[in-house]
Design a protein around this motif. Sequence first.
Motif, PDB file in Angstrom:
ATOM      1  N   THR A  21       0.991  -1.212   0.067  1.00  0.00           N
ATOM      2  CA  THR A  21       0.226  -0.107   0.002  1.00  0.00           C
ATOM      3  C   THR A  21       0.913   1.181  -0.098  1.00  0.00           C
ATOM      4  O   THR A  21       0.583   2.306  -0.777  1.00  0.00           O
ATOM      5  CB  THR A  21      -0.908  -0.019   1.128  1.00  0.00           C
ATOM      6  OG1 THR A  21      -1.738  -1.209   1.119  1.00  0.00           O
ATOM      7  CG2 THR A  21      -1.798   1.131   1.366  1.00  0.00           C
ATOM      8  N   GLN A  52      -7.588   0.458  -0.137  1.00  0.00           N
ATOM      9  CA  GLN A  52      -7.665  -0.724   0.668  1.00  0.00           C
ATOM     10  C   GLN A  52      -9.038  -0.491   1.560  1.00  0.00           C
ATOM     11  O   GLN A  52      -9.770  -1.499   1.718  1.00  0.00           O
ATOM     12  CB  GLN A  52      -6.564  -1.018   1.160  1.00  0.00           C
ATOM     13  CG  GLN A  52      -6.402  -2.631   1.932  1.00  0.00           C
ATOM     14  CD  GLN A  52      -5.180  -2.660   2.582  1.00  0.00           C
ATOM     15  OE1 GLN A  52      -4.160  -1.974   2.293  1.00  0.00           O
ATOM     16  NE2 GLN A  52      -4.917  -3.891   3.151  1.00  0.00           N
ATOM     17  N   ASP A  56      -5.995  -1.565  -4.928  1.00  0.00           N
ATOM     18  CA  ASP A  56      -5.436  -1.987  -3.677  1.00  0.00           C
ATOM     19  C   ASP A  56      -6.458  -3.003  -3.141  1.00  0.00           C
ATOM     20  O   ASP A  56      -7.398  -2.545  -2.366  1.00  0.00           O
ATOM     21  CB  ASP A  56      -5.154  -0.797  -2.647  1.00  0.00           C
ATOM     22  CG  ASP A  56      -4.221  -1.288  -1.258  1.00  0.00           C
ATOM     23  OD1 ASP A  56      -4.133  -2.473  -1.286  1.00  0.00           O
ATOM     24  OD2 ASP A  56      -3.714  -0.423  -1.013  1.00  0.00           O
ATOM     25  N   GLU A  57      -6.181  -4.308  -3.188  1.00  0.00           N
ATOM     26  CA  GLU A  57      -6.993  -5.513  -2.658  1.00  0.00           C
ATOM     27  C   GLU A  57      -8.710  -5.233  -2.735  1.00  0.00           C
ATOM     28  O   GLU A  57      -9.400  -5.192  -2.021  1.00  0.00           O
ATOM     29  CB  GLU A  57      -6.824  -5.526  -1.000  1.00  0.00           C
ATOM     30  CG  GLU A  57      -5.429  -5.731  -0.853  1.00  0.00           C
ATOM     31  CD  GLU A  57      -5.166  -6.228   0.498  1.00  0.00           C
ATOM     32  OE1 GLU A  57      -6.190  -6.873   1.026  1.00  0.00           O
ATOM     33  OE2 GLU A  57      -4.074  -6.485   1.085  1.00  0.00           O
TER      34      GLU A  57
END
Lengths: 362, 259
Positions: B55, B97, B182-183
């Motif tokens: 991240t 995220q 991000d995820e």
Amino acid sequence: MATLETRSPSIDAGARIGLREAIARQGTAFWIVAALLLVMPLIATPFWLVQIIAYAIILGMIALSLMFLAGYGGIVSLVQMTVAAFAGYLVAILGDSAITQISLKWPWWATVPVAVVLASLFGVLSGALSVRTEGIYTIMITLAIASAFYYLSLQNYTIFNGFSGFNGILPPVFLGVDWGGDVAFYYLTLGSAALAYAAVIYVSRAPFGLALQGTRDNPRRMAALGFNVTAHRIAAYGFAAVIAAFAGVLLVWYQRQISPGTAGVGPVVDILIIAVVGGLSRPIGPFIGALVYVLLRTFSLDLLELVGLDGKRFQLLIGLGFLVIVLVSPDGLIGIAERVKGRYRRGREARTAEMGGPGGQP
Amino acid sequence: MSRGARPASAGSANALELRGVSRLFGALAALSDITLSVQPGERRAVLGSNGAGKTTLFNCITGDFAPSSGIIRFFGEDVTAFPPYERIRRGLRRTYQISSLFAGLPVLDNVYLACRGVSRNRYSLLRPRRDDALVHAAEGLIDAVHLTAVKDQLVGELAYGQQRQLEIALALSGAPRFILFDEPAAGLSPTERRDLVHILTGLPAHIGYIIIEHDMDVALRVVESVTMMHNGRIFKEGRPDEIEADPEVQDLYLGGGHG
Ligand SMILES: Nc1ncnc2c1ncn2[C@@H]1O[C@H](COP(=O)(O)OP(=O)(O)OP(=O)(O)O)[C@@H](O)[C@H]1O
Ligand SMILES: [Mg+2]
């Protein structure tokens, strides 16, 4: 500022409603107040018309400019009264007053636009100075700017005429109307405030206002969407300053004089009090706050003497009222009104449900 | 900044190029000496255990955090000193995220803001008209992530999975050239995961992306290259099948039973 979430219908709803539908959507309370305000000259004495209502409307406009910044942008600026006072000073300096050695005697149609533009630039500049700070620091910097202006106007004699300021400033005569007359002046302020009010509501759902609410709720994400958060906030100061500047022009016409005291620390803080007491979540809040403030200022003296206290303590009464309202409701009088309405509605629904009558569905 | 001033080599330059990028948090080196290039249209996964610095890598690329040292180029242009909004306006996009949305605004306004942010007239005082192109664009994006039914609901009232979908819609606004995910699959249901894979594989070929993803089923299906990170460093790069077969990777990551 999380508690001050100011909600507007979606941009889509904003796009789909025309003026006619917007008017049709107003509740009965809106129409009653609007009608009352329109016929006010028929029912109110000149004192009530000008000293109470017009004055409250002017202060309400200045507080509205703060509500725009604080409610939609999360920016608590103490410079709004100073912007208004600067516009007022410019009207006196560029236009006509009893201080003939300073006043330039421009006609009103040149004075007013220049005053509004310069005062708005001052607002933008103040914004640029303070916009990188948050919360209490914004308050401190804008307060410092306001104090600096106060001392400048107090100590400068060549432009601001120092302690005594300017008197003999008269509203203009045009379209065959003397706008200094009670009824004409009342309608002038009412019309200006209605425009400012409508502009704030309209802009709050336009891209500019929507993005401003975005910078309030999540500045980091706004930057990650391509917005320059700093520039956007400075622009918001500019928009708010235009409203404050127009109100300042009305203020100097109302007072017919202007001096450093107009934008002393007291009045500067009073605007914050008005906006907070009224409620920062909706543009009507500042006007309600201003009316309560003017009523308290005007009548607390009589009220206090009636109960055998020193009439000079009206500031105490205002302070106490402020304290109580802020303690009871984080969203000022608007918040209280809304809660009462909610309780009433729930109560009525509960009763209809109990009776099993029609309309009991949720 | 005139758009014509972009280096003439933009066509041949890497979409993303990092040279010696490091980021310290106090004494902790969240990133150390990352050198990485991604070609235009390339799709890559960044894998690594919790705290590997994935991240932080994204935050440095978008400008959310400045790197402590190193250079970042975006399509040939040195953007290291640019604020995030300048990078976004050049075609970079990201998702977060932890969903980073406007909870007090309806879904449509969230996406509309994203479309406005990368268009002109960010300061427009005029409300959009009924036939506003950006409102249509926003509605199209909402449709792409299957949120049309809730487009007028406040985002704060949405289910978790719907908020994740909205994150993706925001990253697709305007004309993206490179996207950082991000995820995106974290917390999604199997159906939503399938939709996500569908969206990713369905993106126009010129749009490249980096995806951080713990779910190998998602990650390895939607990329052509993989970068493995550990303790702020890159320790392996390769094709998905190479990475999957690599014993060191299996040791450290795949078989490591990470959280
Ligand atoms: N803002 C910050 N301040 C201090 N330390 C941070 C900050 N952001 C990240 N870190 C630290 O940097 C390291 C890398 O964090 P990062 O979030 O980049 O990891 P990650 O690979 O994304 O992990 P995860 O899989 O858990 O999301 C961690 O040790 C983390 O604690
Ligand atoms: Mg992470």
